[in-house]
Scaffold this active site. Structure first.
Site: not given
Ligand SMILES: NC(=O)c1ccc[n+]([C@@H]2O[C@H](COP(=O)([O-])OP(=O)(O)OC[C@H]3O[C@@H](n4cnc5c(N)ncnc54)[C@H](OP(=O)(O)O)[C@@H]3O)[C@@H](O)[C@H]2O)c1
Length: 238
Positions: A132, A145
């Site tokens: 990401s 995350y």
């Protein structure tokens, strides 16, 4: 026939990528926990498709299941690890942080290990991790995350260098999406969200050109650059 396994194929980016791969002549192996969604997808594809329900947070069982799936397909040329999870976690709830690490770090590493070992034995292959843009900086609201995605990108680089040093024909791609309109990207802060089909098409192109790294969609390269150069005091105000 080329063979690909998509881990995290039950929804979102992984599902759409499996469709694109099948349309482009790949036999596809589909993994995730939700078997019903995997079966729906498998039945909708025209080409050969295989499915294996697996929870990658149970890493040792998932490793065996991935080995089984590879054997059932007679080997694999491309493995894409799209499975991922994450939570906005302002209270630093440990259960949320742990789940994120179990899937995005433990599960990812287990799946990457099985794929890499298979490629070493087979004499080549292509490993793709869906990290990401969150890998670039830490997050105040979702620290596990962003940290887990930094781990993924760093681990993928390690495997790429390892393959190169050993003279192995193994390609390793680190894909860093910005927002994509899936269950994982909901809420007020979402912008420039690409349709999962658009993300999958760009991802397939990155796979075809054996990219070491790609932003999905391409315009997120601007945000990637900004995140890298932004001084801490400005980043803290975002
Ligand atoms: N959407 C975005 O804006 C965005 C941005 C950057 C990066 N990403 C990354 O893109 C990847 C795909 O996410 P998405 O956006 O397509 O969201 P999604 O539709 O929620 O897909 C997540 C996938 O991960 C699988 N998964 C989750 N936990 C799992 C587990 N314990 N074991 C096996 N599979 C598991 C899910 O399958 P089951 O629930 O069936 O197990 C599902 O197939 C993720 O790694 C995410 O971090 C997404």
């Amino acid at each position: 026939m080329r063979r690909a396994i998509v881990i995290g194929a039950s929804s979102g980016i992984g599902r759409e990528l499996a469709v694109v791969l099948s349309q482009n002549g790949f036999a596809v192996g589909l993994m995730a926990r939700r078997l019903e969604l995997l079966e729906d997808l498998r039945n909708s594809l025209k080409g050969p498709a295989f499915s294996r329900p697996a929870d990658i947070s149970d890493s040792s069982t998932a490793m065996t299941l991935l080995d089984d799936l590879i054997a059932e397909m007679g080997g694999v040329d491309l493995v894409v690890i799209a499975s991922g999870t994450g939570f906005i976690n302002p209270d630093l709830d440990w259960a949320m942080e742990k789940t994120t690490l179990d899937v995005n770090v433990g599960g990812f590493t287990a799946m990457a290990n099985v794929a890499f070992r298979h490629f070493v034995q087979a004499g080549g292959g292509h490993l793709v991790g869906i990290s990401s843009i969150a890998a670039i900086r830490g997050s105040a609201t979702a620290p596990a995350y962003n940290a887990s995605k930094a781990f993924m990108s760093n681990y993928l680089e390690g495997l790429r260098v390892r393959a190169r040093k050993a003279g192995l024909a193994i390609v390793v791609s680190d894909i860093q999406p910005g927002f994509v309109d899936t269950a994982m990207a909901q809420g007020p802060g979402v912008f420039w969200a690409a349709a999962p089909q658009t993300a999958a098409r760009q991802l397939y192109k990155a796979i075809q050109r054996k990219a070491k790294h790609a932003y999905i969609t391409k315009r997120w390269s601007v945000i990637g650059w900004l995140l890298r150069v932004l001084p801490d005091f400005l980043y803290a105000k975002l």
